[in-house]
Design a protein around this motif. Structure first.
Motif, PDB file in Angstrom:
ATOM      1  N   GLY A 248      51.599  31.990  51.801  1.00 54.97           N
ATOM      2  CA  GLY A 248      50.985  30.674  51.860  1.00 54.97           C
ATOM      3  C   GLY A 248      49.817  30.530  50.901  1.00 54.97           C
ATOM      4  N   GLU A 249      49.685  29.331  50.376  1.00 54.95           N
ATOM      5  CA  GLU A 249      48.649  29.052  49.372  1.00 54.95           C
ATOM      6  C   GLU A 249      47.249  29.257  49.931  1.00 54.95           C
ATOM      7  N   TRP A 250      47.036  28.886  51.216  1.00 53.52           N
ATOM      8  CA  TRP A 250      45.688  29.001  51.785  1.00 53.52           C
ATOM      9  C   TRP A 250      45.242  30.460  51.814  1.00 53.52           C
ATOM     10  N   TYR A 251      46.086  31.360  52.324  1.00 51.45           N
ATOM     11  CA  TYR A 251      45.692  32.763  52.390  1.00 51.45           C
ATOM     12  C   TYR A 251      45.480  33.324  50.994  1.00 51.45           C
ATOM     13  N   PHE A 252      46.354  32.969  50.063  1.00 52.24           N
ATOM     14  CA  PHE A 252      46.211  33.482  48.702  1.00 52.24           C
ATOM     15  C   PHE A 252      44.885  33.034  48.093  1.00 52.24           C
ATOM     16  N   GLU A 253      44.601  31.757  48.158  1.00 51.94           N
ATOM     17  CA  GLU A 253      43.386  31.233  47.527  1.00 51.94           C
ATOM     18  C   GLU A 253      42.118  31.722  48.232  1.00 51.94           C
ATOM     19  N   THR A 254      42.189  31.879  49.543  1.00 49.97           N
ATOM     20  CA  THR A 254      40.998  32.265  50.303  1.00 49.97           C
ATOM     21  C   THR A 254      40.732  33.759  50.247  1.00 49.97           C
ATOM     22  N   PHE A 255      41.781  34.582  50.350  1.00 43.62           N
ATOM     23  CA  PHE A 255      41.590  36.023  50.497  1.00 43.62           C
ATOM     24  C   PHE A 255      42.236  36.869  49.399  1.00 43.62           C
ATOM     25  N   SER A 256      43.463  36.561  49.007  1.00 43.43           N
ATOM     26  CA  SER A 256      44.126  37.408  48.010  1.00 43.43           C
ATOM     27  C   SER A 256      43.387  37.410  46.688  1.00 43.43           C
ATOM     28  N   THR A 257      42.871  36.264  46.266  1.00 43.46           N
ATOM     29  CA  THR A 257      42.155  36.211  44.988  1.00 43.46           C
ATOM     30  C   THR A 257      40.955  37.157  44.991  1.00 43.46           C
ATOM     31  N   ARG A 258      40.192  37.167  46.078  1.00 39.71           N
ATOM     32  CA  ARG A 258      39.026  38.055  46.150  1.00 39.71           C
ATOM     33  C   ARG A 258      39.437  39.514  46.291  1.00 39.71           C
ATOM     34  N   SER A 259      40.575  39.744  46.969  1.00 38.35           N
ATOM     35  CA  SER A 259      41.084  41.118  47.058  1.00 38.35           C
ATOM     36  C   SER A 259      41.433  41.655  45.676  1.00 38.35           C
ATOM     37  N   TYR A 260      42.068  40.837  44.876  1.00 41.80           N
ATOM     38  CA  TYR A 260      42.422  41.279  43.528  1.00 41.80           C
ATOM     39  C   TYR A 260      41.187  41.471  42.658  1.00 41.80           C
ATOM     40  N   MET A 261      40.217  40.600  42.785  1.00 42.65           N
ATOM     41  CA  MET A 261      38.977  40.762  42.022  1.00 42.65           C
ATOM     42  C   MET A 261      38.303  42.088  42.353  1.00 42.65           C
ATOM     43  N   MET A 262      38.208  42.390  43.656  1.00 38.44           N
ATOM     44  CA  MET A 262      37.580  43.636  44.071  1.00 38.44           C
ATOM     45  C   MET A 262      38.385  44.822  43.578  1.00 38.44           C
ATOM     46  N   GLY A 263      39.699  44.750  43.686  1.00 39.24           N
ATOM     47  CA  GLY A 263      40.553  45.844  43.238  1.00 39.24           C
ATOM     48  C   GLY A 263      40.445  46.104  41.754  1.00 39.24           C
ATOM     49  N   VAL A 264      40.456  45.054  40.969  1.00 35.39           N
ATOM     50  CA  VAL A 264      40.324  45.195  39.518  1.00 35.39           C
ATOM     51  C   VAL A 264      38.987  45.825  39.170  1.00 35.39           C
ATOM     52  N   ASN A 265      37.925  45.390  39.836  1.00 38.23           N
ATOM     53  CA  ASN A 265      36.603  45.965  39.569  1.00 38.23           C
ATOM     54  C   ASN A 265      36.553  47.452  39.890  1.00 38.23           C
ATOM     55  N   VAL A 266      37.077  47.830  41.057  1.00 40.85           N
ATOM     56  CA  VAL A 266      37.020  49.232  41.474  1.00 40.85           C
ATOM     57  C   VAL A 266      37.789  50.113  40.495  1.00 40.85           C
ATOM     58  N   VAL A 267      39.015  49.735  40.177  1.00 36.96           N
ATOM     59  CA  VAL A 267      39.845  50.575  39.296  1.00 36.96           C
ATOM     60  C   VAL A 267      39.268  50.623  37.891  1.00 36.96           C
ATOM     61  N   THR A 268      38.836  49.490  37.365  1.00 34.95           N
ATOM     62  CA  THR A 268      38.272  49.476  36.014  1.00 34.95           C
ATOM     63  C   THR A 268      37.003  50.313  35.934  1.00 34.95           C
ATOM     64  N   TYR A 269      36.167  50.213  36.960  1.00 35.08           N
ATOM     65  CA  TYR A 269      34.949  51.038  36.987  1.00 35.08           C
ATOM     66  C   TYR A 269      35.329  52.508  37.022  1.00 35.08           C
ATOM     67  N   ALA A 270      36.256  52.869  37.895  1.00 33.57           N
ATOM     68  CA  ALA A 270      36.630  54.281  38.024  1.00 33.57           C
ATOM     69  C   ALA A 270      37.213  54.817  36.722  1.00 33.57           C
ATOM     70  N   MET A 271      38.016  54.017  36.041  1.00 30.20           N
ATOM     71  CA  MET A 271      38.670  54.480  34.814  1.00 30.20           C
ATOM     72  C   MET A 271      37.716  54.538  33.618  1.00 30.20           C
ATOM     73  N   THR A 272      36.574  53.870  33.711  1.00 23.63           N
ATOM     74  CA  THR A 272      35.627  53.851  32.600  1.00 23.63           C
ATOM     75  C   THR A 272      34.362  54.684  32.876  1.00 23.63           C
TER      76      THR A 272
END
Length: 273
Positions: A248-272
């Protein structure tokens, strides 16, 4: 009635089989050999204490061992998004590995989920410690409340004796590596999410005594040089934000987007770092 009885018998046999297995399930991917020229998002396989509702549970019509919560769909979704949102060359199919796997050192980072009942053997503790000492990075996610945290922290005192965790506040660079996050996002699992509702999951869904579930934090174990070895996102379920992105669009926009942002930050930080 016979069909119902037969179905219940199958469930009972499956439950007993899971209870008698030291390490239920391998995710179907622990034996695969991934492309090592790419970053592989690898799920750590571990054992948990207890029985139904503790070491394993039933949800969405199947049995889950604690270690495989949200696996493989969440990990696969994140791998694809990570490849799209960054320049990291990522294998789109996530892997899984035992902590004692002979090729564990081929993977620079591991992801571990739902460790509130986790127990490790002496061999696993030594392998985990060796992996971290050799430069490995572990991200631990999706555990809530005081009792689940203490279970994991107790294990970590054996893995890293003499070291204690610290809180990483939103001022830490890991919150700003790619996306600028002002706070640690609290992501509830889909069944507990509702428009305008509380983002903290209910105490009854977690190990007793749950204590406070309202304050999401990022906590970490750091080596003598200041390198983050283990990062734990507590009182939040980042992985469900990945797994449930299509619900559903609501869950994606409310929570999935922030989950992906946090995930990208964690992995990119760890790899650099």
């Amino acid at each position: 009635m016979r069909k119902v009885a037969g179905y219940l018998s199958v469930l009972l046999v499956a439950a007993l089989a899971a209870a008698d297995t030291d390490l239920p399930g391998d995710g179907g991917r622990s034996g695969e050999t991934p492309d090592l020229s790419k970053l592989n998002f690898v799920r750590a396989i571990y054992n948990s204490e207890g029985g139904m509702g503790e070491a394993y549970y039933v949800y969405d019509g199947r049995f889950w061992a604690r270690w495989e919560t949200d696996f493989p769909e969440g990990d696969d979704n994140f791998s694809r998004r990570l490849s799209t949102l960054t320049r990291i060359d990522v294998n789109p199919k996530a892997a899984s590995r035992l902590l004692t796997a002979p090729d564990l050192g081929d993977f620079p980072m591991l992801y571990m989920s739902d460790p509130g009942y986790m127990i490790l053997s002496r061999q696993e503790i030594e392998a985990f410690a060796r992996y971290l000492a050799n430069g490995g990075f572990v991200w631990v996610d999706d555990f809530w409340g005081d009792a689940e945290w203490q279970q994991f922290a107790t294990v970590m005192r054996e893995v890293l004796p003499g070291r204690e965790w610290r809180v990483l506040t939103p001022e830490h660079p890991i919150f700003h590596t790619v996306f600028d996050l002002k706070e640690m996002p609290q992501i509830p699992a889909l069944p507990f999410a509702s428009p305008g509702g509380d983002t903290a999951e209910p105490a009854g869904a977690h190990k007793y005594p749950a204590g406070s579930l309202r304050d999401p934090q990022m906590r970490a174990w750091v080596d003598d040089d200041g390198r983050l070895m283990v990062v734990a996102t507590h009182n939040t379920d980042i992985g469900d934000g990945w797994e449930r992105e299509a619900y559903g669009e609501w869950y994606f926009e409310t929570f999935s987007t922030r989950s992906y942002m946090m995930g990208v930050n964690v992995v990119t930080y760890a790899m650099t770092h």
